[in-house]
Scaffold this motif. Structure first.
Motif, PDB file in Angstrom:
ATOM      1  N   ARG A  22       1.041  -1.030   0.134  1.00  0.00           N
ATOM      2  CA  ARG A  22       0.105  -0.264   0.104  1.00  0.00           C
ATOM      3  C   ARG A  22       1.246   1.335  -0.103  1.00  0.00           C
ATOM      4  O   ARG A  22       0.414   2.256  -0.083  1.00  0.00           O
ATOM      5  N   GLY A  23       1.920   1.179  -0.005  1.00  0.00           N
ATOM      6  CA  GLY A  23       3.356   2.389   0.267  1.00  0.00           C
ATOM      7  C   GLY A  23       3.587   2.517   1.601  1.00  0.00           C
ATOM      8  O   GLY A  23       3.733   3.530   1.443  1.00  0.00           O
ATOM      9  N   GLN A  24       2.282   2.002   2.215  1.00  0.00           N
ATOM     10  CA  GLN A  24       2.909   2.400   4.024  1.00  0.00           C
ATOM     11  C   GLN A  24       4.213   1.770   3.844  1.00  0.00           C
ATOM     12  O   GLN A  24       4.268   0.882   4.732  1.00  0.00           O
ATOM     13  N   THR A  76       8.348  -2.800  -4.572  1.00  0.00           N
ATOM     14  CA  THR A  76       7.457  -1.854  -5.546  1.00  0.00           C
ATOM     15  C   THR A  76       7.554  -0.938  -4.403  1.00  0.00           C
ATOM     16  O   THR A  76       7.291  -1.067  -2.962  1.00  0.00           O
ATOM     17  N   HIS A  77       7.014   0.546  -4.911  1.00  0.00           N
ATOM     18  CA  HIS A  77       6.832   1.997  -3.699  1.00  0.00           C
ATOM     19  C   HIS A  77       7.823   1.747  -3.008  1.00  0.00           C
ATOM     20  O   HIS A  77       7.898   1.973  -1.680  1.00  0.00           O
ATOM     21  N   THR A  78       9.258   1.663  -3.477  1.00  0.00           N
ATOM     22  CA  THR A  78      10.405   1.982  -2.445  1.00  0.00           C
ATOM     23  C   THR A  78      10.773   2.951  -2.584  1.00  0.00           C
ATOM     24  O   THR A  78      10.783   3.663  -3.573  1.00  0.00           O
ATOM     25  N   SER A  79      11.667   3.550  -1.430  1.00  0.00           N
ATOM     26  CA  SER A  79      11.622   5.140  -1.512  1.00  0.00           C
ATOM     27  C   SER A  79      12.900   5.693  -2.340  1.00  0.00           C
ATOM     28  O   SER A  79      13.281   6.565  -2.311  1.00  0.00           O
TER      29      SER A  79
END
Length: 187
Positions: A22-24, A76-79
């Motif tokens: 979820r990108g959290q 995925t969704h990694t900074s």
């Protein structure tokens, strides 16, 4: 007690994977931190268990960075970058470390069984993470899962070996303590 340890692991696994999907990205590490504090509060040898958790976290960072760099999957969704192991994945390794003396303590001395279990369960865990959206397997799913099977077939016995090596100094000290008690150290 093993069922509680296993339940805590899966709670941590789900928090990490679902949060990442979820990108959290910090939900999982936060939950795992609380679970680790709880685990360490009831563990007889806190220092040794904490060392194991940190060592396995570092080992996992290297293993997952290598697997992602090899193209087996991407985070995925990694900074940072899709091949560098993110904190939520390190948290997964750390909560997994608690099972080595807990829920999976029965594997002690069974390196071949650990290799087979790792080769089967490792890919299943990563496939579940991909289905939830935390990682993306490569275009050739069979190559991804096959590579993960090989890595985990080697990794789980290595984790048990790390656990055994970290527990040796404490065991050796405990064995030699009775010998030292009877000696006059000032003579």
């Amino acid at each position: 007690m093993r069922w509680l340890n296993f339940s805590m692991f899966y709670l941590g696994w789900f928090a990490c994977v679902a949060g990442a999907a979820r990108g959290q990205l910090w939900v999982g590490p936060a939950v795992v931190s609380l679970l680790l504090l709880l685990h360490l509060s009831v563990t007889p040898n806190r220092a040794r268990e904490a060392l194991l958790v940190v060592a396995i976290g570092g080992f996992g960072f290297l293993v997952d960075t290598a697997q992602a760099s090899a193209g087996l999957y991407a985070f995925t969704h990694t900074s940072v970058t899709p091949w560098l192991c993110p904190p939520w994945m390190v948290a997964l390794w750390m909560i997994f470390a608690t099972t080595l003396n807990g829920a999976m303590g029965w594997l002690t001395g069974s390196y071949r069984l650990a290799a087979a279990l790792g080769a089967l369960c490792g890919p299943a865990s990563y496939a579940a993470g991909a289905r939830l959206g935390a990682i993306e397997l490569s275009a050739n799913t069979l190559v991804s899962l096959g590579g993960i099977a090989v890595v985990w077939g080697l990794a789980l016995p290595a984790l048990l070996l790390i656990r055994d090596l970290l527990s040796k100094p404490a065991a050796a000290a405990a064995r030699s303590a009775p010998e030292l008690e009877g000696r006059n150290h000032f003579a």
